[in-house]
Design a protein around this motif. Structure first.
Motif, PDB file in Angstrom:
ATOM      1  N   SER A   1     -46.265 -36.695 -12.287  1.00 23.81           N
ATOM      2  CA  SER A   1     -45.048 -37.350 -11.814  1.00 23.81           C
ATOM      3  C   SER A   1     -44.069 -37.616 -12.946  1.00 23.81           C
ATOM      4  O   SER A   1     -42.885 -37.854 -12.715  1.00 23.81           O
ATOM      5  CB  SER A   1     -45.402 -38.669 -11.108  1.00 23.81           C
ATOM      6  N   TYR A   2     -44.573 -37.589 -14.211  1.00 15.15           N
ATOM      7  CA  TYR A   2     -43.707 -37.836 -15.361  1.00 15.15           C
ATOM      8  C   TYR A   2     -43.182 -36.538 -15.980  1.00 15.15           C
ATOM      9  O   TYR A   2     -42.525 -36.554 -17.002  1.00 15.15           O
ATOM     10  CB  TYR A   2     -44.468 -38.609 -16.440  1.00 15.15           C
ATOM     11  N   SER A   3     -43.492 -35.407 -15.382  1.00 17.53           N
ATOM     12  CA  SER A   3     -43.117 -34.130 -15.977  1.00 17.53           C
ATOM     13  C   SER A   3     -41.596 -33.958 -16.023  1.00 17.53           C
ATOM     14  O   SER A   3     -40.898 -34.180 -15.033  1.00 17.53           O
ATOM     15  CB  SER A   3     -43.737 -32.974 -15.198  1.00 17.53           C
ATOM     16  N   LEU A   4     -41.092 -33.547 -17.185  1.00 17.32           N
ATOM     17  CA  LEU A   4     -39.672 -33.240 -17.336  1.00 17.32           C
ATOM     18  C   LEU A   4     -39.431 -31.732 -17.325  1.00 17.32           C
ATOM     19  O   LEU A   4     -38.295 -31.284 -17.482  1.00 17.32           O
ATOM     20  CB  LEU A   4     -39.143 -33.834 -18.653  1.00 17.32           C
ATOM     21  N   SER A   5     -40.499 -30.963 -17.125  1.00 12.79           N
ATOM     22  CA  SER A   5     -40.373 -29.514 -17.139  1.00 12.79           C
ATOM     23  C   SER A   5     -39.500 -29.005 -15.994  1.00 12.79           C
ATOM     24  O   SER A   5     -38.947 -27.905 -16.069  1.00 12.79           O
ATOM     25  CB  SER A   5     -41.752 -28.859 -17.070  1.00 12.79           C
ATOM     26  N   GLN A   6     -39.353 -29.799 -14.933  1.00 13.00           N
ATOM     27  CA  GLN A   6     -38.543 -29.381 -13.792  1.00 13.00           C
ATOM     28  C   GLN A   6     -37.064 -29.269 -14.152  1.00 13.00           C
ATOM     29  O   GLN A   6     -36.287 -28.647 -13.422  1.00 13.00           O
ATOM     30  CB  GLN A   6     -38.721 -30.374 -12.648  1.00 13.00           C
ATOM     31  N   TYR A   7     -36.671 -29.858 -15.302  1.00 13.59           N
ATOM     32  CA  TYR A   7     -35.268 -29.818 -15.709  1.00 13.59           C
ATOM     33  C   TYR A   7     -34.975 -28.712 -16.708  1.00 13.59           C
ATOM     34  O   TYR A   7     -33.853 -28.609 -17.213  1.00 13.59           O
ATOM     35  CB  TYR A   7     -34.864 -31.176 -16.296  1.00 13.59           C
ATOM     36  N   ILE A   8     -35.970 -27.877 -16.987  1.00 11.67           N
ATOM     37  CA  ILE A   8     -35.760 -26.732 -17.872  1.00 11.67           C
ATOM     38  C   ILE A   8     -35.138 -25.595 -17.069  1.00 11.67           C
ATOM     39  O   ILE A   8     -35.612 -25.250 -15.982  1.00 11.67           O
ATOM     40  CB  ILE A   8     -37.094 -26.269 -18.497  1.00 11.67           C
ATOM     41  N   VAL A   9     -34.074 -25.027 -17.601  1.00 11.59           N
ATOM     42  CA  VAL A   9     -33.364 -23.944 -16.916  1.00 11.59           C
ATOM     43  C   VAL A   9     -33.860 -22.609 -17.469  1.00 11.59           C
ATOM     44  O   VAL A   9     -33.736 -22.338 -18.663  1.00 11.59           O
ATOM     45  CB  VAL A   9     -31.838 -24.054 -17.125  1.00 11.59           C
ATOM     46  N   LYS A  10     -34.424 -21.787 -16.579  1.00  8.58           N
ATOM     47  CA  LYS A  10     -34.915 -20.478 -17.005  1.00  8.58           C
ATOM     48  C   LYS A  10     -33.740 -19.515 -17.176  1.00  8.58           C
ATOM     49  O   LYS A  10     -32.899 -19.384 -16.298  1.00  8.58           O
ATOM     50  CB  LYS A  10     -35.914 -19.927 -15.989  1.00  8.58           C
ATOM     51  N   GLU A  11     -33.712 -18.871 -18.333  1.00 12.97           N
ATOM     52  CA  GLU A  11     -32.625 -17.954 -18.645  1.00 12.97           C
ATOM     53  C   GLU A  11     -32.768 -16.670 -17.834  1.00 12.97           C
ATOM     54  O   GLU A  11     -33.814 -16.033 -17.833  1.00 12.97           O
ATOM     55  CB  GLU A  11     -32.647 -17.623 -20.137  1.00 12.97           C
ATOM     56  N   THR A  12     -31.719 -16.283 -17.125  1.00 15.72           N
ATOM     57  CA  THR A  12     -31.693 -15.052 -16.341  1.00 15.72           C
ATOM     58  C   THR A  12     -30.530 -14.189 -16.829  1.00 15.72           C
ATOM     59  O   THR A  12     -29.751 -14.594 -17.699  1.00 15.72           O
ATOM     60  CB  THR A  12     -31.519 -15.350 -14.846  1.00 15.72           C
ATOM     61  N   TRP A  13     -30.392 -13.031 -16.239  1.00 22.80           N
ATOM     62  CA  TRP A  13     -29.267 -12.171 -16.650  1.00 22.80           C
ATOM     63  C   TRP A  13     -27.931 -12.843 -16.310  1.00 22.80           C
ATOM     64  O   TRP A  13     -26.940 -12.659 -17.019  1.00 22.80           O
ATOM     65  CB  TRP A  13     -29.369 -10.806 -15.972  1.00 22.80           C
ATOM     66  N   ARG A  14     -27.920 -13.656 -15.265  1.00 24.04           N
ATOM     67  CA  ARG A  14     -26.683 -14.362 -14.908  1.00 24.04           C
ATOM     68  C   ARG A  14     -26.302 -15.373 -15.971  1.00 24.04           C
ATOM     69  O   ARG A  14     -25.128 -15.458 -16.373  1.00 24.04           O
ATOM     70  CB  ARG A  14     -26.853 -15.058 -13.550  1.00 24.04           C
ATOM     71  N   THR A  15     -27.295 -16.174 -16.421  1.00 24.97           N
ATOM     72  CA  THR A  15     -26.981 -17.169 -17.449  1.00 24.97           C
ATOM     73  C   THR A  15     -26.592 -16.499 -18.752  1.00 24.97           C
ATOM     74  O   THR A  15     -25.723 -16.990 -19.475  1.00 24.97           O
ATOM     75  CB  THR A  15     -28.192 -18.100 -17.691  1.00 24.97           C
ATOM     76  N   ARG A  16     -27.222 -15.347 -19.065  1.00 21.04           N
ATOM     77  CA  ARG A  16     -26.864 -14.640 -20.294  1.00 21.04           C
ATOM     78  C   ARG A  16     -25.432 -14.109 -20.223  1.00 21.04           C
ATOM     79  O   ARG A  16     -24.686 -14.151 -21.206  1.00 21.04           O
ATOM     80  CB  ARG A  16     -27.853 -13.494 -20.554  1.00 21.04           C
ATOM     81  N   VAL A  17     -25.044 -13.603 -19.043  1.00 18.88           N
ATOM     82  CA  VAL A  17     -23.678 -13.107 -18.874  1.00 18.88           C
ATOM     83  C   VAL A  17     -22.673 -14.246 -18.992  1.00 18.88           C
ATOM     84  O   VAL A  17     -21.634 -14.127 -19.663  1.00 18.88           O
ATOM     85  CB  VAL A  17     -23.527 -12.402 -17.507  1.00 18.88           C
ATOM     86  N   LEU A  18     -22.972 -15.374 -18.342  1.00 18.60           N
ATOM     87  CA  LEU A  18     -22.072 -16.530 -18.410  1.00 18.60           C
ATOM     88  C   LEU A  18     -21.942 -17.049 -19.831  1.00 18.60           C
ATOM     89  O   LEU A  18     -20.835 -17.390 -20.284  1.00 18.60           O
ATOM     90  CB  LEU A  18     -22.579 -17.639 -17.481  1.00 18.60           C
ATOM     91  N   ASN A  19     -23.061 -17.131 -20.564  1.00 18.68           N
ATOM     92  CA  ASN A  19     -23.015 -17.590 -21.950  1.00 18.68           C
ATOM     93  C   ASN A  19     -22.199 -16.639 -22.813  1.00 18.68           C
ATOM     94  O   ASN A  19     -21.454 -17.069 -23.701  1.00 18.68           O
ATOM     95  CB  ASN A  19     -24.428 -17.723 -22.514  1.00 18.68           C
ATOM     96  N   CYS A  20     -22.342 -15.335 -22.555  1.00 19.33           N
ATOM     97  CA  CYS A  20     -21.567 -14.343 -23.311  1.00 19.33           C
ATOM     98  C   CYS A  20     -20.071 -14.475 -23.009  1.00 19.33           C
ATOM     99  O   CYS A  20     -19.235 -14.386 -23.909  1.00 19.33           O
ATOM    100  CB  CYS A  20     -22.057 -12.941 -22.971  1.00 19.33           C
ATOM    101  N   MET A  21     -19.741 -14.736 -21.745  1.00 20.44           N
ATOM    102  CA  MET A  21     -18.335 -14.901 -21.365  1.00 20.44           C
ATOM    103  C   MET A  21     -17.738 -16.144 -22.000  1.00 20.44           C
ATOM    104  O   MET A  21     -16.582 -16.134 -22.444  1.00 20.44           O
ATOM    105  CB  MET A  21     -18.222 -14.969 -19.842  1.00 20.44           C
ATOM    106  N   LYS A  22     -18.531 -17.235 -22.043  1.00 21.17           N
ATOM    107  CA  LYS A  22     -18.046 -18.460 -22.686  1.00 21.17           C
ATOM    108  C   LYS A  22     -17.809 -18.238 -24.173  1.00 21.17           C
ATOM    109  O   LYS A  22     -16.841 -18.759 -24.740  1.00 21.17           O
ATOM    110  CB  LYS A  22     -19.073 -19.581 -22.488  1.00 21.17           C
ATOM    111  N   LYS A  23     -18.675 -17.444 -24.785  1.00 24.06           N
ATOM    112  CA  LYS A  23     -18.583 -17.220 -26.231  1.00 24.06           C
ATOM    113  C   LYS A  23     -17.398 -16.327 -26.591  1.00 24.06           C
ATOM    114  O   LYS A  23     -16.735 -16.531 -27.614  1.00 24.06           O
ATOM    115  CB  LYS A  23     -19.888 -16.593 -26.720  1.00 24.06           C
ATOM    116  N   HIS A  24     -17.093 -15.343 -25.718  1.00 25.07           N
ATOM    117  CA  HIS A  24     -16.060 -14.358 -26.044  1.00 25.07           C
ATOM    118  C   HIS A  24     -14.894 -14.423 -25.063  1.00 25.07           C
ATOM    119  O   HIS A  24     -14.258 -13.416 -24.782  1.00 25.07           O
ATOM    120  CB  HIS A  24     -16.667 -12.947 -26.033  1.00 25.07           C
TER     121      HIS A  24
END
Length: 306
Positions: free
Chosen positions: A240-263
């Motif tokens: 019940s104390y686990s914080l792992s549920q708030y970890i965001v798994k990196e997908t191709w969508r998140t990688r594309v969005l991060n690349c767009m934010k960077k450039h």
């Protein structure tokens, strides 16, 4: 009584001395140096600007990382719990590798009788986000970061608990929770703080879950092994104390969005050029854009070169 700065063997000997210096977990292979010890991060990193924990991302290889935003400071809870004896004091300094990445210098002290994890403040004065690997186990081929380095000195006179300015004050024990509680978003006033639950719902829930845990559980040297599992995204005994549920798994969508934010600047220029070449824009608007770019270039060329 021993004097001077602790060396590598002193750190090892202190672990076998009753009431001696304790660093848990103690990594003799990787983090113990000739006369210092490297501090590593958990995934608990609060932004000083907005009072929320930074989003934790998980790569394909299961490693975790956070991003320190431009012109922001994060307060990171260390992976190490430190119990300092009354005959010793220490200080924390920056690692050259972290300063080379763009972080500002770290410098703080550790008083006699201190007990708790450390709270390391890292400032990013640059215009780009800086990535930090967090929550990972240290090993020969580790990808985890070490945030800073601690060194300890023996004192000529013992500092008994309860001495004025002694850090054994209960409100200061463990991660400087008093600072984190003052900085968190939910206790701040103003429009920005009021909008955080709606603008950053994931980070807001993550932050509240962390404080719910630390306010209910008394974290000590004996309980640190279980607490560190929570702070590193592992599944603890009490799920019940686990914080792992708030970890965001990196997908191709998140990688594309991060690349767009960077450039985004380069992408904007490419988009404008494509629109001009396509002929979709009205002739008057095309002429205005070309005139603006020409005037901007002329003005820039007239500026003195430093």
């Amino acid at each position: 009584m021993c004097k001077g700065q602790l060396g590598r063997q002193d750190y090892i000997d202190e672990r076998n001395r009753e009431g001696g210096l304790r660093i848990e977990p103690f990594n003799k292979t990787i983090d113990l140096k000739l006369a210092s010890y490297d501090i590593t991060p958990t995934m608990i990193a609060m932004s000083a600007k907005c009072g929320l924990l930074e989003t934790v991302y998980q790569k394909k290889d299961m490693s975790l990382y956070i991003k320190v935003r431009p012109r922001d400071t994060v307060m990171v809870v260390s992976n190490e719990f430190i119990s300092v004896p009354p005959y010793m004091a220490g200080y924390v300094v920056s690692r050259v590798s972290k300063v080379a990445d763009g972080f500002g210098h770290v410098s703080t002290s550790i008083d006699p009788n201190w007990q708790g994890a450390l709270l390391i403040a890292l400032s990013n004065p640059t215009n780009k986000p800086i990535e930090i690997s967090v929550g990972g186990k240290r090993g020969p081929n580790t990808q985890g970061d070490s945030l800073a380095t601690i060194s300890f000195h023996y004192l000529n006179q013992w500092i008994e608990k309860g001495t004025p300015s002694d850090s054994s004050d209960s409100k200061l024990i463990g991660m400087r929770l008093d600072l984190l509680q003052k900085k968190k978003s939910s206790v701040r006033a103003g429009i920005k703080a009021a909008l955080n639950p709606f603008l950053h719902p994931w980070r807001y829930k993550f932050t509240e879950a962390f404080f719910k845990y630390v306010e209910k559980e008394r974290i000590t040297l004996e309980s640190w092994q279980e607490a560190s599992k929570v702070f590193n995204g592992s599944t603890p005994t009490d799920i019940s104390y686990s914080l792992s549920q708030y970890i965001v798994k990196e997908t191709w969508r998140t990688r594309v969005l991060n690349c767009m934010k960077k450039h985004w600047k380069a992408l904007l220029i490419v988009a404008v050029v494509l629109l001009l070449m396509s002929g979709i824009l009205p002739k008057e608007f095309q002429d205005w854009i070309l005139s603006f770019l020409k005037n901007f270039t002329d003005t820039k060329n007239q500026l003195p070169t430093l």
